[in-house]
Design an enzyme around this catalytic site. Structure first.
Site, PDB file in Angstrom:
ATOM      1  N   LYS A 151       0.852  -1.237   0.007  1.00 25.97           N
ATOM      2  CA  LYS A 151      -0.117   0.062  -0.145  1.00 25.97           C
ATOM      3  C   LYS A 151       0.782   1.193  -0.018  1.00 25.97           C
ATOM      4  O   LYS A 151       1.413   1.612   1.104  1.00 25.97           O
ATOM      5  CB  LYS A 151      -0.722   0.036   1.222  1.00 25.97           C
TER       6      LYS A 151
ATOM      7  N   GLU B  44      10.017   2.238  10.462  1.00 26.27           N
ATOM      8  CA  GLU B  44      10.982   3.366  10.261  1.00 26.27           C
ATOM      9  C   GLU B  44      10.174   4.577  10.511  1.00 26.27           C
ATOM     10  O   GLU B  44       9.585   5.091   9.559  1.00 26.27           O
ATOM     11  CB  GLU B  44      11.768   3.188   9.078  1.00 26.27           C
TER      12      GLU B  44
ATOM     13  N   CYS C 278      13.315  12.102   6.667  1.00 25.74           N
ATOM     14  CA  CYS C 278      13.202  11.472   8.235  1.00 25.74           C
ATOM     15  C   CYS C 278      14.530  11.666   8.648  1.00 25.74           C
ATOM     16  O   CYS C 278      14.760  11.860   9.851  1.00 25.74           O
ATOM     17  CB  CYS C 278      13.035  10.130   8.139  1.00 25.74           C
TER      18      CYS C 278
ATOM     19  N   GLU D 271       9.576  17.041  14.982  1.00 24.06           N
ATOM     20  CA  GLU D 271      10.177  16.747  13.487  1.00 24.06           C
ATOM     21  C   GLU D 271       9.156  17.809  12.710  1.00 24.06           C
ATOM     22  O   GLU D 271       8.048  17.702  12.612  1.00 24.06           O
ATOM     23  CB  GLU D 271       9.911  15.391  13.076  1.00 24.06           C
TER      24      GLU D 271
END
Length: 475
Positions: free
Chosen positions: A170, A245, A279, A379
């Site tokens: 997906k 992750e 990231c 973040e």
């Protein structure tokens, strides 16, 4: 227009049970440029059943056969280079030069790395008359993010195929077309029916039923910590294996012997590449207190050369962020940074001049940032640099590790002994010294809230394996 209203299930393009579609938006124009199927739980059911029906057969496939499959994928991937570049430029808004030199190349490298890892990978180990075996875990659900459409899908697909695991993929509904091209590549190469399945849709319609399906034995997810936590919680119901992750807030530590101009150039690119939607972005820049002002001047000189604009322009090196939601989120962080007392050195709120249409953001630099500030802890996923200072090496390491994340860390300087000391002191899974290029067979993953498990090369293959011991296997 790019249009694919079908799902790829059991080796064929089939109608989605929902009969609904999702518009895919070009972030540079804010207009739809294509549509995809909006999958539902029944699409997921069909895909998982197809993968489950052949998982034992594919588990027993030979290593040589899987090498041949990966070789074929590499060859056809190269044949589709222009299509992949076009899709990523449109769906992600990445500059065309980055689409070619970064995104396309990363996906290719991961397929090659998994294939090469099979040359030496040991699936069996004899111990006397007994054997320890590593065998494919079964059906794996792969859920990938929007920020690296080929890289993230290639990492997971390459590892799974090399391991002998069947999959249901997906991709993000924001950037689905690179994955659709990969499905076309797999189909042409002749990946067996049911081994690879693609179900497009959103998180509620596809992601949730996929991660919760009882026949899915492993979920590999890349994305936000909140979603990763929910996947882990749901996986605990039937003890699925998970590989996550997640996010990062990575430090970029500049040592007192560093060339400040070179360090500033490296630090700027660590926050503006891919519009900051990385990231492992080095978004917390740590510099010695005594060199702060000189470093800030170097950063200003470098960041004002970043050309923000139309991704189709080969001279542009930073495009828009992915969508309006992400644009607004980054704007809010910039406001918070100023409200909490950080000094705005460059950029700021609003869009760059002349770029009123598109989700463009000004590359932004804050100084006088305290590590307790929101912009130093959360973040941002946008082109925002926070400059922090330190008095000595121990303080730099303490600041660097003072975060819930632990994905990456960067060290820049000249004395190798000091560089090594700092690198081994950072609590993160991926460390880079002086912009040294990463080998594709190195493990990738994080400490703390940056995730569980490792990807890339042989480590990526391991994630899709279970360990079995058999007594009396040999006469």
């Amino acid at each position: 227009m790019f249009n694919q209203p079908k799902q790829y299930i059991n080796g064929a393009w089939v109608d989605s049970h929902s009969q609904e579609t999702i518009a895919v938006i070009n972030p540079a124009t804010e207009a739809a440029f294509g549509t995809i199927a909006k999958g539902n739980a029944q699409d997921v059911e069909d895909a998982v059943q197809a993968a489950n029906n052949v998982y034992l057969e594919f588990r027993h496939s030979s290593i040589d056969y899987r090498k041949q499959l990966l070789d074929g994928i590499v060859s056809e991937y190269e044949n589709r280079k222009a299509d992949l570049i076009e899709a990523m430029t449109l769906e992600l808004g990445t500059p065309v030069t980055a689409a070619e030199n970064v995104h396309y190349e990363m996906g290719l490298a991961h397929f090659k790395a998994a294939r090469d890892a099979l040359d030496d990978f040991q699936f069996q180990e004899r111990r006397g008359n007994n054997v320890v075996m590593k065998e494919a875990i079964g059906v794996a659900g792969l859920i990938t993010p929007w920020n690296f459409p080929t890289n993230q899908t290639a990492i997971k697909l390459a590892g799974a195929l090399a391991a002998g695991s069947t999959v249901v993929l997906k991709p993000s509904e924001e950037t689905p077309f690179a994955a659709i091209i990969l499905a076309e590549i797999f189909d042409k190469v002749g990946v067996p029916q049911g081994v690879f399945n693609l179900v497009n849709g959103d998180g509620m319609g596809v992601g949730n039923p996929l991660s919760e399906h009882p026949l899915v034995r492993m979920v590999s997810f890349t994305g936000s910590g909140n979603t990763g936590s929910k996947i882990m919680e749901k996986a605990s119901a039937d003890f699925k294996k998970v590989s996550l992750e997640l996010g990062g807030k990575s430090p970029f530590i500049i040592l007192d012997d560093a060339d400040l101009e070179a360090a500033a150039d490296a630090a700027v690119h660590k926050v503006v590449d891919n519009s900051g939607q990385v990231c492992i972005a080095g978004s917390r820049t740590l510099v010695p207190e005594s060199q702060k002002e000189a470093f800030i001047e170097q950063v200003k000189a470098k960041i004002q050369t970043i050309n923000v604009g139309d991704p189709q322009d080969s001279s542009v090196n930073m495009g828009p962020v992915i969508n309006e939601k992400q644009f607004n989120q980054v704007q809010e962080f910039i406001k918070i940074g100023q409200a909490e007392g950080a000094t705005l050195e460059f950029g700021g709120e609003g869009k760059p001049e002349g770029l009123e249409t598109g989700y463009y953001i000004k590359p932004t630099v804050f100084s006088n940032v305290d590590n307790t500030m929101t912009i130093a802890q959360e973040e941002i996923f946008g082109p925002v640099m926070s400059i922090l200072t330190y008095s000595d090496l121990d303080e730099a390491i303490k600041i660097a590790n003072d975060t819930k994340y632990g994905l990456a860390g960067y060290v820049y300087g000249k004395d190798m002994e000091t560089l090594q000391y700092v690198a081994t002191s950072l609590e993160a899974g991926v460390i880079e010294i002086n912009e040294a290029p990463r080998s594709w067979d190195l493990p990738f993953g994080g400490y703390k809230q940056s995730g569980i498990g490792r990807e890339w090369g042989d480590f990526g293959i391991e994630e899709f394996l279970e360990v079995k011991s058999i007594s009396g296997f040999f006469n």
